[in-house]
Design an enzyme around this catalytic site. Structure first.
Site, PDB file in Angstrom:
ATOM      1  N   TYR A 246      -2.491   4.981  -3.687  1.00  0.00           N
ATOM      2  CA  TYR A 246      -3.439   6.019  -3.295  1.00  0.00           C
ATOM      3  C   TYR A 246      -2.885   7.265  -3.944  1.00  0.00           C
ATOM      4  O   TYR A 246      -1.764   7.674  -3.674  1.00  0.00           O
ATOM      5  CB  TYR A 246      -3.493   6.195  -1.776  1.00  0.00           C
ATOM      6  CG  TYR A 246      -4.433   5.257  -1.075  1.00  0.00           C
ATOM      7  CD1 TYR A 246      -5.680   4.952  -1.607  1.00  0.00           C
ATOM      8  CD2 TYR A 246      -4.087   4.693   0.150  1.00  0.00           C
ATOM      9  CE1 TYR A 246      -6.544   4.106  -0.943  1.00  0.00           C
ATOM     10  CE2 TYR A 246      -4.940   3.849   0.819  1.00  0.00           C
ATOM     11  CZ  TYR A 246      -6.168   3.554   0.263  1.00  0.00           C
ATOM     12  OH  TYR A 246      -7.013   2.723   0.930  1.00  0.00           O
TER      13      TYR A 246
ATOM     14  N   LYS B 148      -9.016  -0.828  -8.318  1.00  0.00           N
ATOM     15  CA  LYS B 148      -9.596  -1.503  -7.148  1.00  0.00           C
ATOM     16  C   LYS B 148     -10.706  -0.644  -6.564  1.00  0.00           C
ATOM     17  O   LYS B 148     -10.504   0.554  -6.328  1.00  0.00           O
ATOM     18  CB  LYS B 148      -8.513  -1.733  -6.094  1.00  0.00           C
ATOM     19  CG  LYS B 148      -9.007  -2.329  -4.782  1.00  0.00           C
ATOM     20  CD  LYS B 148      -7.831  -2.693  -3.882  1.00  0.00           C
ATOM     21  CE  LYS B 148      -8.265  -3.322  -2.575  1.00  0.00           C
ATOM     22  NZ  LYS B 148      -8.686  -2.335  -1.581  1.00  0.00           N
TER      23      LYS B 148
ATOM     24  N   THR C 235      -6.397   2.366  -6.233  1.00  0.00           N
ATOM     25  CA  THR C 235      -7.625   2.247  -5.434  1.00  0.00           C
ATOM     26  C   THR C 235      -8.434   3.528  -5.576  1.00  0.00           C
ATOM     27  O   THR C 235      -7.927   4.619  -5.295  1.00  0.00           O
ATOM     28  CB  THR C 235      -7.284   1.983  -3.958  1.00  0.00           C
ATOM     29  OG1 THR C 235      -6.566   0.745  -3.885  1.00  0.00           O
ATOM     30  CG2 THR C 235      -8.531   1.882  -3.101  1.00  0.00           C
TER      31      THR C 235
ATOM     32  N   SER D  94       0.814  -1.214   0.000  1.00  0.00           N
ATOM     33  CA  SER D  94       0.000   0.000   0.000  1.00  0.00           C
ATOM     34  C   SER D  94       0.852   1.269   0.000  1.00  0.00           C
ATOM     35  O   SER D  94       1.942   1.293   0.585  1.00  0.00           O
ATOM     36  CB  SER D  94      -0.883  -0.002   1.254  1.00  0.00           C
ATOM     37  OG  SER D  94      -1.466   1.272   1.461  1.00  0.00           O
TER      38      SER D  94
ATOM     39  N   HIS E  73     -13.872  -2.534  -0.206  1.00  0.00           N
ATOM     40  CA  HIS E  73     -12.873  -2.163   0.800  1.00  0.00           C
ATOM     41  C   HIS E  73     -13.156  -2.863   2.127  1.00  0.00           C
ATOM     42  O   HIS E  73     -12.900  -2.320   3.200  1.00  0.00           O
ATOM     43  CB  HIS E  73     -12.878  -0.642   0.981  1.00  0.00           C
ATOM     44  CG  HIS E  73     -11.535  -0.030   1.256  1.00  0.00           C
ATOM     45  ND1 HIS E  73     -10.831   0.664   0.316  1.00  0.00           N
ATOM     46  CD2 HIS E  73     -10.769   0.003   2.380  1.00  0.00           C
ATOM     47  CE1 HIS E  73      -9.693   1.105   0.850  1.00  0.00           C
ATOM     48  NE2 HIS E  73      -9.631   0.706   2.104  1.00  0.00           N
TER      49      HIS E  73
END
Ligand code: FNR
Length: 378
Positions: free
Chosen positions: A142, A250, A168, A118, A274
């Protein structure tokens, strides 16, 4: 040999039942970290719906097929996997265990399970990649507001051997998560989960003092970067140009959005809500998989997450159109109880369960799983 494998996992005597492991983890990692991991949006309706949707489908075993030897391995987007299972991107793992993402990377690499690191990692991607050795690795973006920082992240991901990019799009702001709010914990306020930024040359160049000298300024700059609610489809098309390898979105739930992702030239879709952490009362992820799969067919691979807890769940998702699944909270609980060994315990148990269940359904190869294997519960 599966029984032997199951018993071999009992190292540390950790529970195999995901709920029991969650309880054990909660008792060890402290209330704040436990709330962070559990943290569903609102009243938890989406998280419950995810489970209910999985439980509404039933598997129909076939008998006497001689399925003694089974293969779980799949190839997906250039990644060879021992099973159609990945470790979902989970940020801020450092609050669950001091080894954080590095422990997860080690465990995944030992099993050959791809890890999706992430942007909110508590450790810079270079260190996570080093811990993962030659294990398969994907990077989850992100999307920072600054294109320069975003592109710097992508080049760091490329330089450290991440082959697939996942963007995402369901977290343009954090969901309303009472368990986390009630702990007065938000990663952006406490400055955990900022490592990708504070280790980034472009991000650092925009500060008047280094993050080491002035942590407060760094956290405030980080917070500004992550309020990305303004992103649109045009941005996705630009991201497509920036990343030449496989690129997935995503957080897709609507079939029309899925169609548009394909039309934008992306390589795959992760159907996900999520884990129920964003929109409370949203459609269950598995129900969305059914409608997205109806729309997309085989145009691009579909992946799935949100609620996967055991081998039967994996098979249901595959039967309803997924090529692979991601698992989130369970391995984080493993991390909390035992670091890398705990993550390995959880993933290995899931793969063993998948193997056993596949055999009990009368199949030899995970590629044989199809829609005929499931029926809706009466
Ligand atoms: C997440 N998830 C997530 N997703 C993402 O794209 N980037 C991230 O940084 C995070 N961080 C994160 C932290 C924690 C503690 C959890 C539990 C989840 C969502 C994750 O990738 C995945 O979609 C869900 O966890 C899947 O649901 P289950 O398996 O947890 O039910």
């Amino acid at each position: 040999g599966f029984v032997r494998r199951l018993f071999a996992q009992q190292e540390g005597h950790w529970p195999t039942d995901p709920r029991a492991l969650e309880e054990l983890a909660a008792s060890r990692i402290g209330a704040t970290a436990a709330a962070y991991v559990a943290g569903s949006a609102g009243a938890g309706a989406t998280e419950a719906a995810n489970r209910a949707a999985l439980d509404r489908w039933r598997l129909v075993p076939r008998i006497l097929t001689g399925s003694t030897v089974r293969s779980l391995a799949v190839d997906l987007l250039g990644t060879r996997m021992p099973a159609p299972v990945l470790a979902a991107p989970v940020g801020v793992q450092g609050i669950v265990h001091p080894d954080g993402e590095r422990a997860t990377a080690r465990a995944c690499a030992e099993l050959g399970v791809p890890m999706v690191t992430s942007t909110m990692s508590s450790t810079p991607i270079e260190e996570v990649a080093a811990a993962s050795g030659d294990g398969p690795r994907w990077f989850q973006l992100y999307w920072p507001n600054s294109d320069e920082i975003a592109r710097s992240f992508l080049s760091r991901a490329r330089a450290t051997g991440h082959t697939v990019l996942v963007v995402t799009v369901d977290t343009m702001s954090l969901g309303w998560r009472p368990p986390i709010l009630d702990q007065s914990f938000l990663p952006m306020l406490d400055g955990v989960g900022t490592a990708m930024f504070t280790s980034d040359p472009v991000f650092r160049a925009g500060l008047s003092a280094t993050p080491e000298e002035d942590p407060r300024q760094a956290v405030e700059a980080w917070d500004r970067e992550l309020g990305t609610a303004g992103r649109t489809w045009d941005d996705l098309a630009r991201l497509r140009e920036w990343w030449s390898g496989p690129l997935l979105v995503k957080g897709v739930l609507h079939p029309e959005d899925a169609r548009r992702v394909v039309d934008t030239g992306l390589d795959g879709i992760i159907v996900s809500n999520h884990g129920g952490r964003q929109v409370d009362g949203s459609v269950a992820a598995l129900d969305a998989l059914v409608s997205v799969s109806r729309e997309i067919g085989d145009d691009v691979p579909l992946l799935f997450d949100s609620g996967i807890r055991n081998g039967a769940d994996v098979i249901k998702a595959l039967a309803l159109g997924a090529r692979a699944v991601l698992v989130g909270r369970p391995y984080v609980h493993g991390l909390g109880v035992g670091g890398a060994a705990g993550v390995r315990h959880v993933l290995e148990a899931l793969l063993a369960d998948l193997d056993v269940t596949l055999g009990l359904l009368g199949l030899h190869d995970v590629g044989q799983v199809g829609p005929d294997l499931v029926v809706p519960a009466p």
